[in-house]
Design a protein around this motif. Structure first.
Motif, PDB file in Angstrom:
ATOM      1  N   PHE A  25      -5.061 -22.743  11.404  1.00 38.62           N
ATOM      2  CA  PHE A  25      -3.927 -22.987  10.522  1.00 38.62           C
ATOM      3  C   PHE A  25      -2.737 -22.245  11.207  1.00 38.62           C
ATOM      4  N   PHE A  26      -2.676 -21.084  12.035  1.00 41.72           N
ATOM      5  CA  PHE A  26      -1.744 -20.662  12.407  1.00 41.72           C
ATOM      6  C   PHE A  26      -1.165 -21.677  13.460  1.00 41.72           C
ATOM      7  N   VAL A  27      -1.953 -22.215  14.088  1.00 42.82           N
ATOM      8  CA  VAL A  27      -1.391 -23.396  15.172  1.00 42.82           C
ATOM      9  C   VAL A  27      -0.825 -24.654  14.536  1.00 42.82           C
ATOM     10  N   SER A  28      -1.512 -25.008  13.282  1.00 44.70           N
ATOM     11  CA  SER A  28      -1.039 -26.249  12.902  1.00 44.70           C
ATOM     12  C   SER A  28       0.189 -26.154  12.029  1.00 44.70           C
ATOM     13  N   ILE A  29       0.368 -24.858  11.513  1.00 49.70           N
ATOM     14  CA  ILE A  29       1.764 -24.697  10.830  1.00 49.70           C
ATOM     15  C   ILE A  29       2.977 -24.397  11.597  1.00 49.70           C
ATOM     16  N   MET A  30       2.745 -24.235  12.989  1.00 52.16           N
ATOM     17  CA  MET A  30       3.843 -23.775  13.656  1.00 52.16           C
ATOM     18  C   MET A  30       5.248 -24.841  13.856  1.00 52.16           C
ATOM     19  N   PRO A  31       4.755 -26.155  13.675  1.00 50.88           N
ATOM     20  CA  PRO A  31       5.868 -27.099  13.457  1.00 50.88           C
ATOM     21  C   PRO A  31       6.634 -26.818  12.270  1.00 50.88           C
ATOM     22  N   PHE A  32       6.095 -26.078  11.184  1.00 45.69           N
ATOM     23  CA  PHE A  32       6.766 -25.800   9.981  1.00 45.69           C
ATOM     24  C   PHE A  32       7.739 -24.781  10.053  1.00 45.69           C
ATOM     25  N   ALA A  33       7.807 -23.954  10.969  1.00 51.42           N
ATOM     26  CA  ALA A  33       8.760 -23.072  11.308  1.00 51.42           C
ATOM     27  C   ALA A  33      10.112 -23.689  11.187  1.00 51.42           C
ATOM     28  N   VAL A  34      11.167 -22.972  10.548  1.00 51.70           N
ATOM     29  CA  VAL A  34      12.427 -23.397  10.681  1.00 51.70           C
ATOM     30  C   VAL A  34      13.362 -22.556  11.369  1.00 51.70           C
ATOM     31  N   TYR A  35      13.829 -22.696  12.689  1.00 53.30           N
ATOM     32  CA  TYR A  35      14.817 -21.662  13.219  1.00 53.30           C
ATOM     33  C   TYR A  35      16.217 -21.940  13.022  1.00 53.30           C
ATOM     34  N   GLY A  36      16.670 -22.981  12.385  1.00 54.47           N
ATOM     35  CA  GLY A  36      18.068 -23.391  12.197  1.00 54.47           C
ATOM     36  C   GLY A  36      18.102 -24.470  11.208  1.00 54.47           C
ATOM     37  N   ALA A  37      18.227 -24.082   9.854  1.00 51.19           N
ATOM     38  CA  ALA A  37      18.232 -25.110   8.929  1.00 51.19           C
ATOM     39  C   ALA A  37      19.433 -25.980   9.011  1.00 51.19           C
ATOM     40  N   GLU A  38      20.530 -25.428   9.251  1.00 52.26           N
ATOM     41  CA  GLU A  38      21.586 -26.120   9.103  1.00 52.26           C
ATOM     42  C   GLU A  38      22.498 -26.137  10.365  1.00 52.26           C
ATOM     43  N   SER A  39      23.167 -27.163  10.712  1.00 53.33           N
ATOM     44  CA  SER A  39      24.133 -27.207  12.032  1.00 53.33           C
ATOM     45  C   SER A  39      25.050 -26.117  11.913  1.00 53.33           C
ATOM     46  N   SER A  40      25.503 -25.545  13.124  1.00 51.68           N
ATOM     47  CA  SER A  40      26.408 -24.687  13.319  1.00 51.68           C
ATOM     48  C   SER A  40      27.816 -25.541  14.002  1.00 51.68           C
ATOM     49  N   LYS A  41      27.750 -26.573  14.059  1.00 51.92           N
ATOM     50  CA  LYS A  41      28.702 -27.241  15.113  1.00 51.92           C
ATOM     51  C   LYS A  41      30.165 -26.863  14.144  1.00 51.92           C
ATOM     52  N   SER A  42      31.035 -27.168  14.929  1.00 54.79           N
ATOM     53  CA  SER A  42      32.416 -27.057  14.623  1.00 54.79           C
ATOM     54  C   SER A  42      32.799 -27.854  13.217  1.00 54.79           C
ATOM     55  N   GLY A  43      33.448 -27.428  12.413  1.00 55.85           N
ATOM     56  CA  GLY A  43      33.777 -28.105  10.984  1.00 55.85           C
ATOM     57  C   GLY A  43      33.091 -27.617  10.346  1.00 55.85           C
ATOM     58  N   VAL A  44      31.888 -27.189  10.365  1.00 55.03           N
ATOM     59  CA  VAL A  44      30.866 -26.573   9.204  1.00 55.03           C
ATOM     60  C   VAL A  44      31.824 -25.455   8.443  1.00 55.03           C
ATOM     61  N   PRO A  45      31.670 -25.460   6.999  1.00 49.87           N
ATOM     62  CA  PRO A  45      32.466 -24.407   6.296  1.00 49.87           C
ATOM     63  C   PRO A  45      31.876 -23.120   6.464  1.00 49.87           C
ATOM     64  N   ILE A  46      32.810 -22.203   6.533  1.00 49.56           N
ATOM     65  CA  ILE A  46      32.383 -20.634   6.840  1.00 49.56           C
ATOM     66  C   ILE A  46      31.210 -20.249   5.880  1.00 49.56           C
ATOM     67  N   LEU A  47      31.249 -20.631   4.523  1.00 53.10           N
ATOM     68  CA  LEU A  47      30.278 -20.283   3.862  1.00 53.10           C
ATOM     69  C   LEU A  47      28.716 -20.641   4.447  1.00 53.10           C
ATOM     70  N   GLN A  48      28.780 -21.872   4.905  1.00 55.03           N
ATOM     71  CA  GLN A  48      27.399 -22.158   5.272  1.00 55.03           C
ATOM     72  C   GLN A  48      26.927 -21.463   6.594  1.00 55.03           C
ATOM     73  N   LYS A  49      28.101 -21.034   7.276  1.00 60.53           N
ATOM     74  CA  LYS A  49      27.628 -20.345   8.610  1.00 60.53           C
ATOM     75  C   LYS A  49      27.441 -18.940   8.188  1.00 60.53           C
ATOM     76  N   VAL A  50      28.024 -18.279   7.185  1.00 61.41           N
ATOM     77  CA  VAL A  50      27.386 -17.038   6.599  1.00 61.41           C
ATOM     78  C   VAL A  50      26.052 -17.185   6.099  1.00 61.41           C
ATOM     79  N   ALA A  51      25.873 -18.223   5.253  1.00 60.87           N
ATOM     80  CA  ALA A  51      24.582 -18.519   4.625  1.00 60.87           C
ATOM     81  C   ALA A  51      23.175 -18.595   5.621  1.00 60.87           C
ATOM     82  N   GLN A  52      23.724 -19.402   6.592  1.00 57.08           N
ATOM     83  CA  GLN A  52      22.773 -19.276   8.032  1.00 57.08           C
ATOM     84  C   GLN A  52      22.368 -17.885   8.433  1.00 57.08           C
ATOM     85  N   GLU A  53      23.289 -17.074   8.515  1.00 50.48           N
ATOM     86  CA  GLU A  53      23.080 -15.782   9.205  1.00 50.48           C
ATOM     87  C   GLU A  53      22.114 -14.979   8.146  1.00 50.48           C
TER      88      GLU A  53
END
Length: 429
Positions: A25-53
């Motif tokens: 189960f621990f092995v199978s759910i590894m792809p479920f882990a999310v280490y960055g839900a949203e892009s932090s590319k330039s142009g992304v609103p500041i609130l979204q960046k703070v939310a990501q933090e």
């Protein structure tokens, strides 16, 4: 004349399913882990960046099992950016682990609303439905998760990730045969995927195909000698097969690769204890507790319970040479069948289901035709003292169709799903 169909022969080396399942189960759910839900590319609103933090901080707390603190961080992330399915998904998981089941269902439902095509949301919501005893909804979610993955494969039949996703969904459904088929497809497309070998090896192990599992773990290690997952699961199979020396060697490899792996220390310590090396067992136990006492205690408990369950299985399941004859004898006696009765049966789950110290159970779909009187249905069979089987429960097909809730009272959920599929298939025929 007696016909026996779809019989899975169980040999004397029956594994403790719980150890393999927990690790798989621990092995199978590894792809479920999310280490960055949203892009932090330039142009992304500041609130979204703070939310990501906030979100990333929540992940850190969750990794340390500090779920209340994780929930607080996810609350902040969602307040700032409520359009991320991953934020709801992770808060739902933290709520579930914090025993807030109904709230977790709401978050998983919101994740589905935000991103309907995310199969993982259906799987985790199914788990919450199971915990809240809403089994019909759980089955619907599990089926939907497989459908989403299947639709993705139809659109991209050469995308290995799509097969991995569906294979993981099948693993959660305990449909290990179909899971193995999907991981095999990955290997057809990419023969050097050590991750696919590991996952197929786990599926084989859960189906009691230990030799095939070992072959796959060996291939994974040959492709990637740093694959600690392959060493960890292979160690469990060696342990279950009585090869304590090889188990210790593999746990030692895991520790070499991951020196902070408290599970590997705890479980190697248990194997040391079983092999009479008390001082080494104590050293590993102390080391495991110094890294993470909660996980170490859990791993030690799991191995101890595994040994007890293993002894109950081996002490009750008949030998390979007697298994089929004893099972058939029990079925004929249950129906008071005559010598010319035709009996067909297949396992709804391969291998025994062991709970606590109770005798192990098997689940069957049975068809019997005796003097033109035909009965079909689902059966629970219990192995007793290696001398035979007793049958505590049998539900006819008619009873199941009339009130499926009766099935939930007897059978595990994934077996209920297979019974439901059986009924659907017969209706199509």
């Amino acid at each position: 004349m007696v016909l026996i169909g779809g019989v899975a022969v169980i040999h004397n080396r029956i594994a403790f399913r719980g150890i393999i399942f927990c690790l798989s189960f621990f092995v199978s759910i590894m792809p479920f882990a999310v280490y960055g839900a949203e892009s932090s590319k330039s142009g992304v609103p500041i609130l979204q960046k703070v939310a990501q933090e906030y979100y990333l901080k929540g992940l850190e707390y969750a990794d340390r099992n500090e779920f209340k603190l994780a929930i607080e961080q996810y609350d902040q992330a969602i307040a700032l950016y409520p359009k991320s399915a991953d934020y709801y998904l992770k808060r739902g998981e933290a709520l579930f682990k914090n025993q807030q089941i109904e709230q977790s269902i709401k978050d998983f439902t919101k994740a589905i609303e935000v991103q309907p095509g995310k199969y993982k949301s259906y799987l985790v919501r199914a788990r919450s439905y199971i915990a809240s005893n809403q089994k019909d909804k759980a089955i619907a979610d599990m089926e939907q998760s497989v459908k989403i993955c299947t639709d993705g494969i139809k659109r991209s039949p050469k995308d290995t990730e799509k097969y991995i996703d569906r294979g993981q969904a099948y693993m959660m459904l305990e449909d290990y045969e179909n899971a193995a088929n999907d991981f095999s497809k990955v290997l057809e497309l990419d023969s050097r995927s050590d991750a696919a070998f590991v996952r197929r090896g786990i599926a084989y192990a859960m189906e009691h195909e230990y030799d095939l599992a070992i072959i796959d773990f060996n291939k994974a290690i040959t492709l990637n000698s740093n694959n600690d997952e392959a060493f960890l699961i292979r160690a469990e199979i060696y342990f279950l097969g009585g090869n304590l020396e090889r188990a210790i060697q593999d746990y030692s490899e895991v520790i070499r690769l991951k020196p902070a792996n408290s599970v590997a220390y705890a479980q190697r310590g248990y194997v040391y204890m079983m092999s009479g090396q008390a001082e080494k067992a104590r050293e590993d136990s102390r080391k495991a507790e110094s890294i993470d006492k909660k996980i170490a205690d859990s791993a030690g408990w799991m191995m101890a319970i595994g040994s007890i369950s293993y002894s109950h299985i081996t002490g009750n399941v008949p030998e390979k040479s007697d298994f089929d004859a004893f099972l058939l004898r029990a079925i004929m006696a249950y129906f008071s069948a005559g010598p010319n009765a035709e009996i067909k049966y297949e396992f709804l789950r391969k291998g025994p289901d062991q709970v606590g110290v109770s005798p192990p159970d098997y689940y069957l779909w049975v068809e019997i035709n005796d003097n033109n009187k035909r009965q079909t249905g689902a059966m629970r069979v219990t192995a007793i003292d290696k001398k035979g089987f007793v049958i505590p429960d049998f539900l006819t097909k008619d009873t199941i169709e009339k009130d499926f809730s009766e099935v939930y009272k007897i059978f595990p959920l994934t077996v209920c799903l297979r019974i439901a599929n059986k009924i659907k298939k017969e209706h199509r025929i």
